[in-house]
Each structure stands twice: as C-alpha cells, then as structure tokens.
Design a protein around this motif. Structure first.
Motif, short mmCIF file in Angstrom:
data_model
loop_
_atom_site.label_atom_id
_atom_site.label_comp_id
_atom_site.label_asym_id
_atom_site.label_seq_id
_atom_site.Cartn_x
_atom_site.Cartn_y
_atom_site.Cartn_z
N VAL A 1 0.84 -1.20 0.00
CA VAL A 1 0.00 0.00 0.00
C VAL A 1 0.88 1.25 0.00
CG1 VAL A 1 -1.69 1.34 1.31
CG2 VAL A 1 -1.92 -1.16 1.15
N LYS A 2 1.91 1.24 0.83
CA LYS A 2 2.83 2.39 0.89
C LYS A 2 3.55 2.58 -0.44
CE LYS A 2 6.64 4.38 3.56
NZ LYS A 2 7.41 4.73 2.35
N GLN A 3 3.97 1.49 -1.07
CA GLN A 3 4.66 1.59 -2.36
C GLN A 3 3.73 2.17 -3.43
OE1 GLN A 3 5.99 -2.48 -2.89
NE2 GLN A 3 8.03 -2.03 -2.07
N LEU A 4 2.48 1.72 -3.42
CA LEU A 4 1.51 2.25 -4.38
C LEU A 4 1.23 3.72 -4.13
CD1 LEU A 4 -1.05 -0.71 -4.55
CD2 LEU A 4 0.58 -0.01 -6.32
N LEU A 5 1.12 4.10 -2.85
CA LEU A 5 0.89 5.50 -2.50
C LEU A 5 2.07 6.36 -2.93
CD1 LEU A 5 -0.80 7.69 -1.15
CD2 LEU A 5 0.26 7.07 1.03
N ASP A 6 3.29 5.85 -2.70
CA ASP A 6 4.48 6.60 -3.09
C ASP A 6 4.55 6.76 -4.61
OD1 ASP A 6 5.34 6.96 -0.50
OD2 ASP A 6 6.67 5.23 -0.50
N PHE A 7 4.20 5.70 -5.33
CA PHE A 7 4.18 5.80 -6.80
C PHE A 7 3.13 6.81 -7.24
CE2 PHE A 7 2.39 4.60 -10.91
CZ PHE A 7 3.52 4.65 -11.70
N TYR A 8 1.96 6.77 -6.62
CA TYR A 8 0.87 7.69 -6.93
C TYR A 8 1.31 9.14 -6.78
CZ TYR A 8 -3.57 10.15 -6.01
OH TYR A 8 -4.62 11.05 -6.02
#
Length: 275
Positions: free
Chosen positions: A4-11
């Motif tokens: 979730v954190k990786q996806l948020l960071d990519f976002y």
C-alpha cells in the motif's frame, strides 16, 4: 501495508496526485462558468501535468544517471511517456487558440527545467527558471492559474471577460497559499540562495502571509458581477481547511502532510462543488 505504501508513493512520485488537483481546478472553472464537462481540456490538463511535472522533477536525474536509474524511476519514465502520448492525443482535439496559449505555458515549463542563461545571472549554480532566487512559487502559481482557468474558457469558445481574469487571479492566489506548507516543509532541503518565502521572512510570518492570501482569495469575489452563495461557502470551507494546514505546518511534518493531504484540497473543493 508495504505494498500500500509503495503504491501510494508511486501515486505521489509519478505526479498523478498533483495532476488530479489540476484536473479538479479545471473542472471547477467549468462549473463556475456553467460550462459543460469538457473531456478534451480536462484530460489534456491531467496528462500534461503528469508529463510536465515529471519532466521538471526527473530531467536532471535521467540525463546524468540513465544507466543506473532506480527501478521505480524507470517505471515513472515509462508511465510519463504514455502520459505524453495521451497528452498529444487530446492536444490535437483542442481549439487552435488554446494551442497558442499552450505554446507559451510549454515554453515556461521547458525553461523551468533546462539551463539557458549564463551562470552569472543566478544566485545559485543552476541555470534554469526553477533556480532563480524567489521566483519558483510565482511561476508555478501562474502556470496553474492559466492552465485551470484560461484553457477551459478558451476551449469552450468563451470570451476572456473581467470575471475570467478575476478567477485567474483567485487561482493564482489560492495556489500560492497552497504552496506555503510545501515551502515550509522544504526549508531543510532548499539552498539558502533560492530565497524561498520562509527563508526570507521566517516560518511565523510565512504562515501569516498564507492566511492573508486566503482572505484575499475570498475577498476577490466582491469584484465579480454577482456572488453565487452556493459556490462561495464551498470556497470558504476549502480556505478554512487550508488555513489549518498552513498554521500546523512545520519543516518536520510527515512527508505525506503536504504531498498528499494539502495537495488533495483542490480535489476536496471539486467534491464539494459536485455534491
């Protein structure tokens, strides 16, 4: 949670979040001027924001470290390339007069990242608009204001009347206020030669300036021919929330404080306008 954190960071790092903010402000313009949903200009602004922001943020890294790019940056490069293609697709569907304005905005974006002046004209060692002392926030605010107001108006064949220019000024002031938490956050990273607002007048006075900008943003409504109460109270809500974010800003806040929550305020504004 790690995924979730990786996806948020990519976002956030791929500029999708900031692109949604620009999309939201552009749609708000259509709503305020009682214009129909304009897929072409809204989607163009969305993909152009991703392309422009990623170009500015990652140009230097990609230029000098292409062979050793981190995996996430390579993904963002690919994502930016497809966003660029979609930007071109929607650009060909815009009105010719919009393209004229876009040429100027595109040139500003290009010069914002690319060295072009002799070093002796700068207070820092870089040679682009981004590094000119104290100029960064005003360039960003001006580009946002023209992109989110002038382009939607022109693409719907409307005249650039007084109300339009007042709205341009409102968006300019709003974006300046929106950037105050970012300016405070970046105090520990920015070179002192950049002469950012907090560097020049301190954190406390910067927060006061942010609050005054929000009052000015709301006060500009009195210069419009008519004040639409159902729009005004939503502006007041957004301004109040931004004021709280500004007052509680520090240079040690969590990285998502400004990059996610503050940046989300134009999206909140749009949701209030819609519902």
């Amino acid at each position: 949670m790690k995924i979730v954190k990786q996806l948020l960071d990519f976002y956030i790092n791929s500029s999708i979040h900031v692109a949604l903010a620009v999309y939201a402000l552009s749609w708000i313009t259509l709503l305020v001027f009682n214009l129909p949903y304009d897929e072409n200009i809204l989607y163009f602004n969305f993909y152009a924001t991703i392309t422009g922001y990623n170009f500015v943020k990652y140009f230097g890294i990609a230029k000098w470290h292409h062979r050793s790019l981190a995996k996430w940056l390579k993904v963002i490069q690919v994502f930016s390339f497809f966003s660029f293609l979609l930007m071109l697709f929607y650009a060909f569907r815009l009105e010719p007069k919009v393209i004229v304005v876009l040429t100027g905005l595109g040139l500003i974006t290009f010069l914002y990242a690319i060295p072009f002046w002799p070093k002796q004209m700068y207070l820092d060692e870089h040679q682009n608009l981004r590094q000119i002392s104290g100029l960064k926030v005003y360039i960003i605010a001006a580009v946002w204001a023209f992109t989110t107001v002038v382009l939607p108006i022109l693409n719907n064949n409307q005249e650039l009347e007084t109300k339009v220019w007042i709205t341009v000024l409102q968006n300019f002031v709003f974006v300046l206020a929106l950037m105050i938490p970012f300016e405070i956050r970046d105090l520990k990273y920015d070179s002192i030669k950049l002469a950012t607002i907090p560097q020049q007048i301190g954190i406390k006075k910067t927060k006061i300036l942010g609050v005054l900008l929000l009052f000015f943003f709301l006060g500009l409504n009195v210069f419009k021919e008519e004040i639409l109460i159902h729009f005004l109270y939503k502006e007041v809500i957004v301004a109040f929330v931004l004021m709280l974010f500004t007052l509680f800003s520090t240079k040690n806040r969590n990285k998502y404080y400004a990059s996610f929550w503050v940046e989300a305020l134009p999206i909140l504004w749009l949701l209030l306008m819609l519902f």
